[in-house]
Write a protein that holds these residues in place. Structure first.
Motif, PDB file in Angstrom:
ATOM      1  N   ILE A   1      40.242  29.628  36.637  1.00 14.54           N
ATOM      2  CA  ILE A   1      40.335  30.881  37.389  1.00 14.54           C
ATOM      3  C   ILE A   1      39.567  31.957  36.629  1.00 14.54           C
ATOM      4  O   ILE A   1      39.859  32.254  35.468  1.00 14.54           O
ATOM      5  N   HIS A   2      38.581  32.520  37.292  1.00 12.66           N
ATOM      6  CA  HIS A   2      37.777  33.590  36.698  1.00 12.66           C
ATOM      7  C   HIS A   2      38.324  34.929  37.197  1.00 12.66           C
ATOM      8  O   HIS A   2      38.277  35.224  38.396  1.00 12.66           O
ATOM      9  N   LYS A   3      38.827  35.686  36.290  1.00 13.40           N
ATOM     10  CA  LYS A   3      39.482  36.947  36.631  1.00 13.40           C
ATOM     11  C   LYS A   3      38.470  38.048  36.953  1.00 13.40           C
ATOM     12  O   LYS A   3      37.527  38.276  36.197  1.00 13.40           O
TER      13      LYS A   3
ATOM     14  N   GLY B   1      33.665  42.800  46.277  1.00 11.49           N
ATOM     15  CA  GLY B   1      33.589  43.075  47.707  1.00 11.49           C
ATOM     16  C   GLY B   1      33.614  44.572  47.983  1.00 11.49           C
ATOM     17  O   GLY B   1      33.850  45.386  47.074  1.00 11.49           O
ATOM     18  N   TYR B   2      33.386  44.942  49.231  1.00 12.56           N
ATOM     19  CA  TYR B   2      33.349  46.357  49.601  1.00 12.56           C
ATOM     20  C   TYR B   2      34.143  46.570  50.905  1.00 12.56           C
ATOM     21  O   TYR B   2      34.084  45.735  51.823  1.00 12.56           O
ATOM     22  N   VAL B   3      34.870  47.683  50.943  1.00 16.28           N
ATOM     23  CA  VAL B   3      35.613  48.080  52.146  1.00 16.28           C
ATOM     24  C   VAL B   3      35.442  49.594  52.333  1.00 16.28           C
ATOM     25  O   VAL B   3      35.037  50.308  51.411  1.00 16.28           O
ATOM     26  N   PHE B   4      35.742  50.023  53.537  1.00 10.63           N
ATOM     27  CA  PHE B   4      35.726  51.468  53.810  1.00 10.63           C
ATOM     28  C   PHE B   4      37.135  52.012  53.645  1.00 10.63           C
ATOM     29  O   PHE B   4      38.105  51.447  54.169  1.00 10.63           O
TER      30      PHE B   4
ATOM     31  N   ASP C   1      39.913  37.712  41.972  1.00  7.27           N
ATOM     32  CA  ASP C   1      39.806  36.482  41.179  1.00  7.27           C
ATOM     33  C   ASP C   1      39.117  35.383  41.998  1.00  7.27           C
ATOM     34  O   ASP C   1      39.221  35.345  43.223  1.00  7.27           O
ATOM     35  N   ILE C   2      38.414  34.503  41.275  1.00  7.79           N
ATOM     36  CA  ILE C   2      37.809  33.327  41.904  1.00  7.79           C
ATOM     37  C   ILE C   2      38.328  32.075  41.208  1.00  7.79           C
ATOM     38  O   ILE C   2      38.267  31.968  39.975  1.00  7.79           O
TER      39      ILE C   2
END
Length: 210
Positions: A124-126, A131-134, A146-147
């Motif tokens: 798990i890469h922290k 990402g982007y949101v308004f 995390d990925i």
């Protein structure tokens, strides 16, 4: 001599040929160098002088002797090659094919060994995802997440391990057959001169005998 000795002799002939050729490519061994110092033209009463400035430490052998040695090596390598070919033709198996096949077995074994050593992984890469949101004000904002990275081997390592074991067994069997053949197959060839010792000594002894 046996086949093993014959192949070693071939290698020695190659080393001698390369060494003798490199010697003839050194300009310092090909020429005698003399200088004439015209002192009388610069200062009246001074005597002119002729000096031999050849580097005799480099001129170990006479050039024509080295050339004869190289011609003899070509002749002897040809004789030896014919003798080796005749000896191999009397064997119960094709030596060249066996050697090549075993070389490829060992190369494949190295690859399979790498497959056996591979391992699945779960990491798990922290905070590496982005990402982007308004937001409520309509402004674009970045967020991190995390990925989880899962790597799973998609082949049967146990099967590969068994294949590797069988490959090593076959390679060892063929290697033994090759070794016995190298030691037990006679080659009808006699050395024309002693090839033991350092390369310069071998060339020098050959030239002195002529």
């Amino acid at each position: 001599m046996n086949l093993k000795d014959a192949f070693q002799t071939q290698n020695m002939f190659n080393k001698l040929s390369d060494h003798a050729t490199e010697y003839l490519e050194e300009s310092g061994v090909l020429m005698t160098i003399k200088e004439k110092h015209f002192r009388s033209k610069a200062v009246a009463g001074q005597a002119d002088e002729e000096l031999d400035v050849t580097n005799y430490d480099e001129k170990k052998f006479p050039t024509d002797g080295v050339i004869k040695f190289l011609f003899r090596l070509i002749e002897e390598r040809e004789k030896l090659s014919h003798a080796i070919h005749a000896a191999k033709s009397q064997m119960s198996f094709d030596l060249d094919t066996a050697v090549d096949a075993n070389r490829r077995r060992h190369a494949l074994a190295s690859t399979l060994d790498g497959l056996v050593r591979q391992q699945s992984s779960h990491v798990i890469h922290k905070n590496v995802g982005r990402g982007y949101v308004f937001n409520k004000d309509g402004n674009q904002t970045e967020y991190r997440y995390d990925i989880e990275r899962i790597q799973t081997i998609d082949y049967d390592r146990n099967k590969v391990r068994q294949q590797l074991k069988a490959l090593y067994a076959e390679a060892d069997k063929v290697s033994t057959e090759i070794d016995l053949a190298l030691l037990g197959t006679d080659v009808d060839y006699e050395l024309p001169f002693d090839i033991h010792g350092d390369l310069d000594s071998i060339i020098e002894e050959f030239i002195e005998q002529k």
